[in-house]
Design an enzyme around this catalytic site. Structure first.
Site, short mmCIF file in Angstrom:
data_model
loop_
_atom_site.label_atom_id
_atom_site.label_comp_id
_atom_site.label_asym_id
_atom_site.label_seq_id
_atom_site.Cartn_x
_atom_site.Cartn_y
_atom_site.Cartn_z
N ASN A 9 0.87 -1.18 0.00
CA ASN A 9 0.00 0.00 0.00
C ASN A 9 0.91 1.23 0.00
OD1 ASN A 9 -1.77 2.07 0.49
ND2 ASN A 9 -2.37 1.36 2.55
N LYS A 11 0.15 4.24 -0.25
CA LYS A 11 -0.50 5.42 0.36
C LYS A 11 -0.27 6.65 -0.55
CE LYS A 11 -0.13 3.17 4.79
NZ LYS A 11 -0.07 3.26 6.24
N HIS A 94 -9.47 1.14 4.89
CA HIS A 94 -8.18 1.29 5.61
C HIS A 94 -8.40 2.19 6.82
CE1 HIS A 94 -4.09 2.43 6.54
NE2 HIS A 94 -3.71 1.34 5.89
N GLU A 96 -6.79 4.56 7.92
CA GLU A 96 -6.59 6.00 7.65
C GLU A 96 -7.82 6.60 6.98
OE1 GLU A 96 -2.87 5.42 5.61
OE2 GLU A 96 -1.95 4.91 7.52
N GLU A 166 -5.13 -4.93 10.60
CA GLU A 166 -4.11 -3.90 10.80
C GLU A 166 -4.42 -3.14 12.10
OE1 GLU A 166 -2.19 -2.77 6.76
OE2 GLU A 166 -3.85 -1.42 7.15
N GLY A 172 2.69 2.37 10.78
CA GLY A 172 3.63 3.48 10.60
C GLY A 172 4.35 3.88 11.88
N SER A 212 3.65 -2.06 10.26
CA SER A 212 5.11 -2.10 10.45
C SER A 212 5.74 -3.44 10.08
CB SER A 212 5.48 -1.70 11.89
OG SER A 212 5.07 -0.37 12.14
#
Ligand code: 13P
Length: 253
Positions: A9, A11, A94, A96, A166, A172, A212
């Site tokens: 991904n 992003k 996701h 985010e 996730e 991250g 991560s």
């Protein structure tokens, strides 16, 4: 044996020239049949990526989509548009998007259904925040995300959909869930999928871990029974790292 899946991904990273350079490097990687590889560049570079990947064993995914085929939805991209670009996968829900753009389980459900309806494979993302984990409600949250995200969806084989666990606190941050934590939640997700679809279909659904994942921890994670692959952010942006992830080694304790 079930094929594993390593998905990158990207992003909101990589402009035109960086996308081209990274894809040219990725094309040199030897990809074995037991591992499916997908990259998800930003929308604007999907067309070029699709052309560059023609004839190569790397599949193309998008990071999001609208659930309608077309219409007055300024700034949105439809499943049909993604199909036109030969995309095979699309990331849905996701964290985010949930966190910054208010995506709900109801919306992920519509998108997941639309993706499957168009022959795209949704990678439905679920995962708890740190506060939810510390409050001992991680499983409750993930269970709800899975059940509501897959509401009224019918599956023939289980290969139509992918789930990515996730944990938000691991994205991250450099903080990975331990192998046991990741496996435990993936096993729990499989139990929920069994309740929804029966054991055979639940077993066929790929459940990825994301958060991560890097060249140092990939082998341990991929050796876990209920982890069928990885959804990778940062480490998918360097060909060398991504190549190492694709060539994970299963280590038996
Ligand atoms: P990182 O691998 O950078 O933690 O990102 C994970 C992720 O969000 C993939 O979708």
């Amino acid at each position: 044996m079930k094929q594993t899946l390593i998905a990158g991904n990207w992003k909101m990273n990589n402009g035109l020239s960086e996308t081209k350079a990274l894809i040219e490097d990725l094309k040199k990687i030897e990809i074995q049949d037991h591992c499916e590889v997908v990259i998800c560049p930003p929308f604007v570079n999907l067309g070029m990526a699709s052309q560059l990947l023609q004839g190569f064993n790397i599949k193309l995914g998008a990071q999001n989509m609208h659930y309608q085929d077309k219409g007055a939805y300024t700034g949105e991209i439809s499943p049909k548009m993604l199909k036109d670009l030969n995309a095979t996968h699309v990331i849905i829900g996701h964290s985010e998007r949930r966190q910054y753009f208010g995506e709900t389980n109801e919306l992920t459900n519509k998108k997941t259904g639309a993706a499957i309806g168009h022959g795209l494979r949704p990678i439905l993302c679920v995962g708890e925040t740190l506060a939810q984990r510390e409050g001992q409600i991680a499983k409750k949250i993930v269970r709800r995300q899975v059940i509501e995200g897959l509401k009224d969806i019918r599956l023939q084989s289980g290969e139509e959909v992918v789930i990515a666990y996730e944990p938000v606190w691991a994205i991250g941050t450099g903080k990975t869930a331990t192998n046991d934590e990741a496996n435990e939640m993936c096993e729990f997700i499989r139990q929920v999928l069994s309740e929804l679809f029966g054991d055979n279909i639940a077993d066929a659904i790929k459940i990825l871990y994301g958060g991560s994942v890097n060249p140092k921890n990939v082998d341990g994670l991929m050796s876990e029974k209920h982890i069928d692959g990885a959804l990778v952010g940062g480490a998918s942006l360097k060909a060398e790292d991504f190549s190492r992830l694709i060539h994970y080694q299963v280590v038996r304790p």
